[in-house]
Design an enzyme around this catalytic site. Structure first.
Site, PDB file in Angstrom:
ATOM      1  N   HIS A  17      61.903   5.324  68.325  1.00  0.00           N
ATOM      2  CA  HIS A  17      63.355   5.433  68.056  1.00  0.00           C
ATOM      3  C   HIS A  17      63.684   6.830  67.525  1.00  0.00           C
ATOM      4  O   HIS A  17      64.684   7.439  67.921  1.00  0.00           O
ATOM      5  CB  HIS A  17      63.794   4.429  66.975  1.00  0.00           C
ATOM      6  CG  HIS A  17      63.689   2.986  67.352  1.00  0.00           C
ATOM      7  ND1 HIS A  17      62.977   2.076  66.599  1.00  0.00           N
ATOM      8  CD2 HIS A  17      64.223   2.284  68.378  1.00  0.00           C
ATOM      9  CE1 HIS A  17      63.082   0.875  67.143  1.00  0.00           C
ATOM     10  NE2 HIS A  17      63.832   0.973  68.228  1.00  0.00           N
ATOM     11  N   LYS A  41      70.505 -13.730  64.063  1.00  0.00           N
ATOM     12  CA  LYS A  41      69.153 -13.208  64.301  1.00  0.00           C
ATOM     13  C   LYS A  41      68.587 -12.680  62.994  1.00  0.00           C
ATOM     14  O   LYS A  41      69.079 -11.685  62.474  1.00  0.00           O
ATOM     15  CB  LYS A  41      69.275 -12.075  65.333  1.00  0.00           C
ATOM     16  CG  LYS A  41      68.012 -11.749  66.066  1.00  0.00           C
ATOM     17  CD  LYS A  41      68.317 -10.772  67.193  1.00  0.00           C
ATOM     18  CE  LYS A  41      67.128  -9.946  67.562  1.00  0.00           C
ATOM     19  NZ  LYS A  41      67.463  -8.877  68.507  1.00  0.00           N
ATOM     20  N   ARG A  90      61.591   3.125  77.832  1.00  0.00           N
ATOM     21  CA  ARG A  90      60.167   3.443  77.666  1.00  0.00           C
ATOM     22  C   ARG A  90      59.404   3.260  78.961  1.00  0.00           C
ATOM     23  O   ARG A  90      58.583   4.073  79.329  1.00  0.00           O
ATOM     24  CB  ARG A  90      59.555   2.521  76.602  1.00  0.00           C
ATOM     25  CG  ARG A  90      60.040   2.794  75.211  1.00  0.00           C
ATOM     26  CD  ARG A  90      59.671   1.667  74.288  1.00  0.00           C
ATOM     27  NE  ARG A  90      60.278   0.413  74.730  1.00  0.00           N
ATOM     28  CZ  ARG A  90      60.234  -0.716  74.068  1.00  0.00           C
ATOM     29  NH1 ARG A  90      59.559  -0.782  72.948  1.00  0.00           N
ATOM     30  NH2 ARG A  90      60.821  -1.798  74.529  1.00  0.00           N
ATOM     31  N   SER A 128      58.958  -2.207  67.841  1.00  0.00           N
ATOM     32  CA  SER A 128      59.050  -2.727  66.470  1.00  0.00           C
ATOM     33  C   SER A 128      58.226  -4.007  66.336  1.00  0.00           C
ATOM     34  O   SER A 128      57.561  -4.237  65.324  1.00  0.00           O
ATOM     35  CB  SER A 128      60.508  -3.019  66.100  1.00  0.00           C
ATOM     36  OG  SER A 128      61.282  -1.865  66.180  1.00  0.00           O
TER      37      SER A 128
HETATM   38  O1  PNS Z   1      67.274  -2.995  69.727  1.00  0.00           O
HETATM   39  P1  PNS Z   1      67.830  -4.114  70.553  1.00  0.00           P
HETATM   40  O2  PNS Z   1      67.629  -5.420  69.849  1.00  0.00           O
HETATM   41  O3  PNS Z   1      67.304  -4.101  71.959  1.00  0.00           O
HETATM   42  O4  PNS Z   1      69.422  -3.858  70.633  1.00  0.00           O
HETATM   43  C1  PNS Z   1      70.234  -4.718  71.376  1.00  0.00           C
HETATM   44  C2  PNS Z   1      71.732  -4.438  71.072  1.00  0.00           C
HETATM   45  C3  PNS Z   1      72.003  -4.607  69.594  1.00  0.00           C
HETATM   46  C4  PNS Z   1      72.069  -3.030  71.506  1.00  0.00           C
HETATM   47  C5  PNS Z   1      72.565  -5.464  71.910  1.00  0.00           C
HETATM   48  O5  PNS Z   1      72.128  -6.758  71.620  1.00  0.00           O
HETATM   49  C6  PNS Z   1      74.064  -5.353  71.644  1.00  0.00           C
HETATM   50  O6  PNS Z   1      74.700  -4.460  72.144  1.00  0.00           O
HETATM   51  N1  PNS Z   1      74.612  -6.280  70.825  1.00  0.00           N
HETATM   52  C7  PNS Z   1      76.013  -6.273  70.462  1.00  0.00           C
HETATM   53  C8  PNS Z   1      76.779  -7.415  71.164  1.00  0.00           C
HETATM   54  C9  PNS Z   1      77.221  -7.000  72.548  1.00  0.00           C
HETATM   55  O7  PNS Z   1      77.951  -6.064  72.751  1.00  0.00           O
HETATM   56  N2  PNS Z   1      76.731  -7.769  73.552  1.00  0.00           N
HETATM   57  C10 PNS Z   1      77.002  -7.518  74.950  1.00  0.00           C
HETATM   58  C11 PNS Z   1      75.977  -6.552  75.519  1.00  0.00           C
HETATM   59  S1  PNS Z   1      76.186  -6.347  77.248  1.00  0.00           S
END
Ligand code: PNS
Length: 168
Positions: A17, A41, A90, A128
Site C-alpha cells: 500500500h 466488517k 498486484r 494484509s
Molecule cells: O481494501 P479493500 O477492502 O479491497 O477495499 C475495498 C473498498 C473499500 C475500496 C470497497 O469495498 C468500496 O469502495 N467500498 C465502499 C462502498 C462502495 O462504494 N461500494 C460499491 C463499489 S463498486
C-alpha cells in the site's frame, strides 16, 4: 488541483500500500487515503487504530492525508472533489474484482475515473491478510510492513495470546 482518493480497508497498511501511496504522491497534488468505515466488517484493528497507524506510516508525505468515508465511494470522491479513484493492481488475480468495481463506479458516476498503479514486483504477493496470519503465527513480518505496524501487530497478538480463555 489534481486530487486522488486511494480507498481501502487498510487492516493494516502494508509496504505494498505504501509503495502505491508514494507513487500516487508523485503524480497527484493531493492524495486522500480513505479508510472505508464498514460497520458490518470487523477487522483485526479497530477503525480508530487503522486511522492512527496509517497517519504514522504516511507522515513523511506532505501531500497525503488520511481520511475516512462511509457509504458509496463515488459519493465520497465527489464530495471531496477528487477526479480520480486509485487502486493498486498486484497480479492478474486482482484484476476481475478491480475491473468489476471500476466499471460499477463508472456507471454510478462517469466523472470519476479509476486509475491503477502497480506496486514494486517484490510486493505482488503481499496482502494484509497474509501479514496478519504470519504475525499471528509468530513469523517475521519486518519486510512486509513499516516498523510502527509490525509493533502494533505484535502487541495485538501478544494481547490476544495472553487474554484469558473464554472457554470453560
Ligand atoms: O481494501 P479493500 O477492502 O479491497 O477495499 C475495498 C473498498 C473499500 C475500496 C470497497 O469495498 C468500496 O469502495 N467500498 C465502499 C462502498 C462502495 O462504494 N461500494 C460499491 C463499489 S463498486
Amino acid at each position: 488541483m489534481r486530487r486522488a482518493v486511494y480507498p481501502g480497508s487498510f487492516d493494516p497498511v502494508t509496504n505494498g500500500h505504501l509503495d502505491v501511496i508514494e507513487r500516487a504522491a508523485r503524480q497527484y497534488d493531493e492524495v486522500l487515503v480513505a479508510i472505508a468505515h464498514n460497520e458490518a466488517k470487523t477487522g483485526l484493528f479497530t477503525f480508530e487504530e487503522r486511522v492512527a497507524l496509517l497517519r504514522e506510516a504516511v507522515q513523511q508525505h506532505p501531500n497525503v492525508q488520511v481520511t475516512q468515508f462511509q457509504g458509496l465511494l463515488v459519493d465520497y470522491a465527489r464530495s471531496v472533489q477528487a477526479q480520480v479513484i486509485l487502486r493498486g493492481l498486484r497480479a492478474v488475480s486482482d484484476f476481475e474484482y478491480e475491473f468489476q468495481m471500476a466499471l460499477m463506479n463508472r456507471k454510478l458516476d462517469s466523472d470519476v475515473e479509476t486509475m491503477f498503479l502497480m506496486p514494486k514486483e517484490e510486493y505482488t504477493y503481499l496482502s494484509s491478510r497474509l501479514v496478519k496470519e504470519i504475525a499471528r503465527l509468530g513469523g517475521d513480518i519486518g519486510a512486509f510492513v513499516p516498523d510502527c505496524i509490525a509493533r502494533a501487530l505484535r502487541a495485538k497478538f501478544a494481547a490476544t495470546d495472553s487474554a484469558p480463555s473464554r472457554k470453560p
